[in-house]
Design an enzyme around this catalytic site. Structure first.
Site, PDB file in Angstrom:
ATOM      1  N   THR A   1      31.653  42.242  44.880  1.00 45.28           N
ATOM      2  CA  THR A   1      31.319  40.820  44.750  1.00 45.28           C
ATOM      3  C   THR A   1      31.726  39.992  45.957  1.00 45.28           C
ATOM      4  O   THR A   1      31.237  38.884  46.133  1.00 45.28           O
ATOM      5  CB  THR A   1      32.016  40.218  43.516  1.00 45.28           C
ATOM      6  OG1 THR A   1      33.440  40.342  43.678  1.00 45.28           O
ATOM      7  CG2 THR A   1      31.576  40.928  42.242  1.00 45.28           C
TER       8      THR A   1
ATOM      9  N   GLU B   1      28.384  45.168  39.446  1.00 47.34           N
ATOM     10  CA  GLU B   1      29.212  44.516  40.459  1.00 47.34           C
ATOM     11  C   GLU B   1      30.682  44.820  40.177  1.00 47.34           C
ATOM     12  O   GLU B   1      31.125  44.760  39.022  1.00 47.34           O
ATOM     13  CB  GLU B   1      28.997  43.005  40.444  1.00 47.34           C
ATOM     14  CG  GLU B   1      27.611  42.551  40.875  1.00 47.34           C
ATOM     15  CD  GLU B   1      27.535  42.267  42.377  1.00 47.34           C
ATOM     16  OE1 GLU B   1      28.548  42.488  43.071  1.00 47.34           O
ATOM     17  OE2 GLU B   1      26.464  41.809  42.817  1.00 47.34           O
TER      18      GLU B   1
END
Length: 258
Positions: A43, A104
């Site tokens: 991320t 993610e």
């Protein structure tokens, strides 16, 4: 009487809003999951910022895994498209948002310092949790080993995540990713006797592996970016995008396993 008319009117409206009547007693045998790949990302942010980005902007992912604790957040149902990979291609398939599940991982990615780029390692618990999630997804969607790719694999000209510290070998040890036998790689490299294959050879072999690479026969910047993406995954000790016999040997061994 007036009450009866109003009740009938609203009943008709309710019936119309419920949609058509559909018979679901038959099921076709010719079908399969829409999911062909799982794409892994970092991320480049902490957990609060990651949640904000992935839930309140146009960017999204099916799953987010926190770093500490390694909580799994489902942000987009697997039956729906998440906006996580953008312009992309793998094994000839394009615009992979429609055919992938995006995961993610909360990780800062890297920091550029006066001493060079410093990559942030992944949390051990986070990777353990990821492996459990991957096994579950692959079983449910009947995906084969090799269906897991990095964002940098699908978009090597613009992305580097999940980066050179992502432990692909751990996924391979868990049976999720094909991995070249080290002895075969060493033997293949010795057989090359120091002769580095041509740019055209690398382009052909990388295409076989699944990467998008123009077959120009030139060692241009785009080709170097693809070589670097491959090295980030399979030769993390050095990922400079330079062709060499070790990278060539790894490519040969992996392609022989297909």
């Amino acid at each position: 009487m007036r009450f009866f008319v109003f009740a009938l009117f609203f009943a008709v409206l309710a019936g119309c809003s419920s949609g058509p009547s559909i018979d679901t007693s038959y099921t076709a045998t010719g079908q399969g999951s829409r999911v062909q790949y799982i794409v892994l990302h970092y991320t480049a942010a902490d957990l609060p910022r990651s949640l904000q980005l992935l839930t309140q902007t146009d960017v999204s992912a099916n799953y987010l895994i926190g770093d500490s604790p390694a909580t799994i957040y489902r942000l987009v149902d697997e039956n729906r498209r998440a906006w996580h990979v953008g312009v992309s291609e793998w094994q000839g398939r394009t615009w992979l948002n429609s055919t992938t599940i995006g995961i993610e991982l909360v990780n800062q990615g890297y920091r550029d310092t006066p001493n060079g780029r410093q990559w942030v390692p992944f949390n051990e618990e986070q990777i353990d949790t990821l492996i459990v999630l991957l096994k579950d997804i692959m079983q449910r969607h009947n995906l084969k080993p090799g269906s897991i790719i990095g964002h940098s694999d699908a978009a090597p000209q613009r992305k580097v995540d999940p980066g050179p510290l992502f432990p692909w070998k751990r996924l391979a040890d868990a049976g999720l990713v094909p991995w070249p036998d080290a002895n075969r790689v060493l033997l293949t490299q010795r057989q090359m006797a120091g002769q580095v294959p041509s740019a055209s050879w690398f382009q052909q072999q990388l295409k076989r592996q699944g990467y998008t690479v123009e077959q120009t026969g030139e060692l241009d910047k785009a080709t170097r970016n693809v070589i670097a993406a491959f090295q980030i995954k399979y030769r993390q000790a050095r990922y400079d995008g330079e062709p060499d016999t070790e990278t060539a040997a790894i490519l040969l061994v992996l392609n022989s396993m297909r």
